[in-house]
Enzyme design. Structure first.
Site, PDB file in Angstrom:
ATOM      1  N   ASP A   1      10.662  -4.660  -8.633  1.00  0.00           N
ATOM      2  CA  ASP A   1      11.389  -4.230  -7.435  1.00  0.00           C
ATOM      3  C   ASP A   1      12.757  -3.761  -7.924  1.00  0.00           C
ATOM      4  OD1 ASP A   1      12.968  -3.945  -5.177  1.00  0.00           O
ATOM      5  OD2 ASP A   1      12.208  -5.731  -4.165  1.00  0.00           O
TER       6      ASP A   1
ATOM      7  N   LYS B   1      17.007   1.912   1.367  1.00  0.00           N
ATOM      8  CA  LYS B   1      18.339   1.590   0.820  1.00  0.00           C
ATOM      9  C   LYS B   1      18.954   2.822   0.147  1.00  0.00           C
ATOM     10  CE  LYS B   1      16.865  -2.452   2.152  1.00  0.00           C
ATOM     11  NZ  LYS B   1      16.996  -2.852   3.537  1.00  0.00           N
TER      12      LYS B   1
ATOM     13  N   TYR C   1      13.908 -10.784  -2.559  1.00  0.00           N
ATOM     14  CA  TYR C   1      14.072 -10.422  -1.157  1.00  0.00           C
ATOM     15  C   TYR C   1      13.313 -11.422  -0.289  1.00  0.00           C
ATOM     16  CZ  TYR C   1      13.707  -8.022   3.253  1.00  0.00           C
ATOM     17  OH  TYR C   1      13.745  -7.738   4.589  1.00  0.00           O
TER      18      TYR C   1
ATOM     19  N   ARG D   1      -3.092  10.663   8.403  1.00  0.00           N
ATOM     20  CA  ARG D   1      -2.917   9.218   8.214  1.00  0.00           C
ATOM     21  C   ARG D   1      -2.637   8.902   6.748  1.00  0.00           C
ATOM     22  NH1 ARG D   1      -7.478   6.624   7.786  1.00  0.00           N
ATOM     23  NH2 ARG D   1      -8.305   7.095   9.838  1.00  0.00           N
TER      24      ARG D   1
HETATM   25  C1  LIG Z   1      15.262  -5.864  -2.660  1.00  0.00           C
HETATM   26  C2  LIG Z   1      14.463  -5.526  -1.424  1.00  0.00           C
HETATM   27  N1  LIG Z   1      13.131  -5.368  -1.526  1.00  0.00           N
HETATM   28  C3  LIG Z   1      12.385  -5.066  -0.445  1.00  0.00           C
HETATM   29  C4  LIG Z   1      12.934  -4.916   0.817  1.00  0.00           C
HETATM   30  C5  LIG Z   1      12.044  -4.583   2.011  1.00  0.00           C
HETATM   31  O1  LIG Z   1      12.192  -3.239   2.343  1.00  0.00           O
HETATM   32  P1  LIG Z   1      12.130  -2.649   3.845  1.00  0.00           P
HETATM   33  O2  LIG Z   1      13.212  -3.311   4.631  1.00  0.00           O
HETATM   34  O3  LIG Z   1      12.338  -1.172   3.634  1.00  0.00           O
HETATM   35  O4  LIG Z   1      10.775  -2.942   4.384  1.00  0.00           O
HETATM   36  C6  LIG Z   1      14.304  -5.070   0.963  1.00  0.00           C
HETATM   37  C7  LIG Z   1      14.928  -4.938   2.309  1.00  0.00           C
HETATM   38  O5  LIG Z   1      16.039  -5.400   2.551  1.00  0.00           O
HETATM   39  C8  LIG Z   1      15.094  -5.373  -0.179  1.00  0.00           C
HETATM   40  O6  LIG Z   1      16.430  -5.545  -0.090  1.00  0.00           O
END
Ligand SMILES: Cc1ncc(COP(=O)(O)O)c(C=O)c1O
Length: 385
Positions: free
Chosen positions: A177, A202, A104, A52
Site C-alpha cells: 500500500d 489521496k 489503514y 461494468r
Molecule cells: C493508506 C490508505 N489505504 C487505503 C485507504 C482506503 O482508500 P479509500 O478511502 O479510497 O477507499 C486509505 C483511506 O484513507 C488510506 O489512507
C-alpha cells in the site's frame, strides 16, 4: 520508469493525449455504458463490450499509472477499499495473510472480519521490527504479505526490497500500500513487490473530490486475473466522469507532491523539539527510526504526512486541534488543503494510536501560514490550561 523528466511530461500531458481529429488537448468523457458491434458482429475496437468493466476514460488513467509504476497492468476501482478488498478476496480458505499492526484502520478492521468469515489465517507483524516481520512470515505457510509504507498514522517505513525477498523466500506474494509514498516517491514493483495498491482518492487525484483506488501488478498471473474478475463481476470499476477528473488531477501530481513534501519537511523541522511538543513523527527527520530506509527508498521527498504528539495528553491535544484556523479538521489526506485529525478519538476506544497525537496532511498553502497556525493553537491551548 526511471526517468523523472519522462514522468513529469507523461503526467502534464495526461499520457501524451492529443485528439488527432480536433486537436483537443483534453480527453473527452465517454459515458456510454455499451459498445456496439459492426455488421459482422465484431466490436468496433475489438476490446470494449460493457461499462461494468470497461471504460475509455478509466483505461486512459490506468495507462498513465501503469507506466509510472513500471507495471504489467493497472486497474482502477471505485474506491481504495474496493481495490484492496478485491486483491484480498483472491485468497482461498486455508491461506495465510500477514499484515502490519499499524495500517489503514478500516482496511485492517475489514480484514479481521473477512478472514474470520472465510477461514483465512490472519497474522500480524510489527512494521518497525524486521525480525518480528521475518518470524511472522516464516511461522506458517504464507500466501500474501501486506506492507503499508509509510504506515498510517505513525509512519513506520518498511524496506520494500527486503520484504519482497522475505515474501518470495517462502513462496508468498508481496502487496504494498503505497498511498502515502505516492507513485512518484517510491516504485514498489521495481523494488520487487508483486502488487502495488493506492487509495487514488489521496495524492493521485489530489483535490478531495474523487474517491478511487488503483491496483498495479508486476505480472499478469492467476491472482491478477482473479482480482480483475472480481472487479468485472462486482462492478467495482471507477466511473468515466471520476476517471476523467482523476486524470485531470494527475496532470499536476508531480508539482503537488513536491510542494507537499517541502512544506511537510519544513513544518516537521520547525516543531521538532519545540516547547509543548513531545515528538514529531516524519520519515524525513533524522530522528525517525527508519529514516535511513526512507532516505534510500523514497526518492524526491518524504511525503506530505506527519504526526505530532503533544505534552499534556489527550485534553491538551483536543484543545490544540480546536484552535486551528488554517488546518481543516477532517479525515483523509493527500489533497491541496491541509487537514488535521485527532486519530485516536476518531478510531474509538480500540485504537492503537496514542491519544496525544494529531495527524497532519500537509497541503500546498504557504508554509509560514501553517507554522503560525499551529504555533498559535499550541499557545492558545497553553493559556487555556
Ligand atoms: C493508506 C490508505 N489505504 C487505503 C485507504 C482506503 O482508500 P479509500 O478511502 O479510497 O477507499 C486509505 C483511506 O484513507 C488510506 O489512507
Amino acid at each position: 520508469m526511471d526517468n523523472k523528466g519522462k514522468v513529469e511530461t507523461l503526467l502534464a500531458q495526461a499520457g501524451h493525449y492529443l485528439d488527432k481529429q480536433t486537436g483537443a488537448v483534453v480527453p473527452p468523457i465517454q459515458p456510454s455504458t455499451t459498445f456496439a458491434r459492426d455488421e459482422q458482429g465484431d466490436l468496433y475496437d475489438g476490446n470494449r463490450i460493457y461499462a461494468r468493466d470497461q471504460s475509455v476514460n478509466t483505461e486512459m488513467a490506468e495507462a498513465v499509472l501503469n507506466e509510472m509504476e513500471s507495471g504489467a497492468a493497472c486497474k482502477l476501482f471505485a474506491s481504495g477499499m474496493a481495490a484492496a478488498t478485491a486483491l484480498v478476496q483472491t485468497l482461498r480458505p486455508g491461506d495465510r495473510l500477514v499484515v502490519p499492526t499499524v495500517m489503514y484502520w478500516s482496511l485492517r478492521a475489514w480484514m479481521i472480519t473477512f478472514c474470520e468469515d472465510w477461514g483465512i489465517e490472519l497474522a500480524f507483524y510489527d512494521p518497525a521490527d524486521e525480525a518480528n516481520m521475518d518470524a511472522a512470515v516464516k511461522a506458517a505457510p504464507t500466501q500474501m504479505l501486506w506492507v503499508e509504507t509509510p504506515a498510517n498514522p505513525t509512519w513506520e517505513v518498511v524496506d520494500i526490497a527486503r520484504a519482497a525477498e522475505l515474501a518470495h523466500s517462502v513462496g508468498a506474494q508481496l502487496v504494498v500500500d503505497a498511498t502515502v509514498s505516492t507513485p512518484l516517491l517510491t516504485q514498489p514493483i521495481t523494488l520487487g513487490a508483486d502488487f502495488v495498491f493506492h487509495s487514488a482518492t489521496k495524492y493521485i487525484n489530489g483535490h478531495s473530490d474523487v474517491v478511487a483506488g488503483a491496483l498495479i501488478t508486476a505480472k499478469e498471473d492467476e491472482r491478477w486475473s482473479k482480482a480483475c474478475s472480481i472487479r468485472a463481476q462486482l462492478g467495482g470499476i471507477l466511473g468515466p466522469f471520476e476517471s476523467g477528473l482523476l486524470l485531470r488531477g494527475m496532470r499536476t501530481m508531480h508539482v503537488r507532491v513536491e510542494r507537499a513534501c517541502e512544506n511537510a519537511l519544513a513544518l516537521a523541522q520547525h516543531f521538532e523539539g519545540a516547547p509543548g511538543v513531545k515528538a514529531v513523527i516524519y520519515p524525513g527527520l533524522a530522528s525517525h527510526p527508519q529514516h535511513d530506509i526512507a532516505a534510500r527508498q523514497m526518492t524526491g521527498g518524504f511525503g506530505g504526512m506527519l504526526s505530532i504528539r503533544f505534552e499534556g495528553g489527550v485534553e491538551r491535544t483536543a484543545k490544540i486541534i480546536g484552535q486551528l484556523k488554517h488546518f481543516v479538521r477532517a479525515t483523509s489526506l493527500g489533497g491541496v488543503e491541509s487537514l488535521v485529525e485527532h486519530r485516536a478519538l476518531i478510531e474509538g476506544p480500540d485504537s492503537p494510536v496514542p491519544d496525544d497525537l494529531l495527524r497532519l496532511s500537509i497541503g500546498l498553502e504557504n508554509v509560514t501560514d501553517l507554522i503560525e497556525d499551529l504555533e498559535q493553537a499550541i499557545q492558545a491551548a497553553s493559556e487555556a490550561s
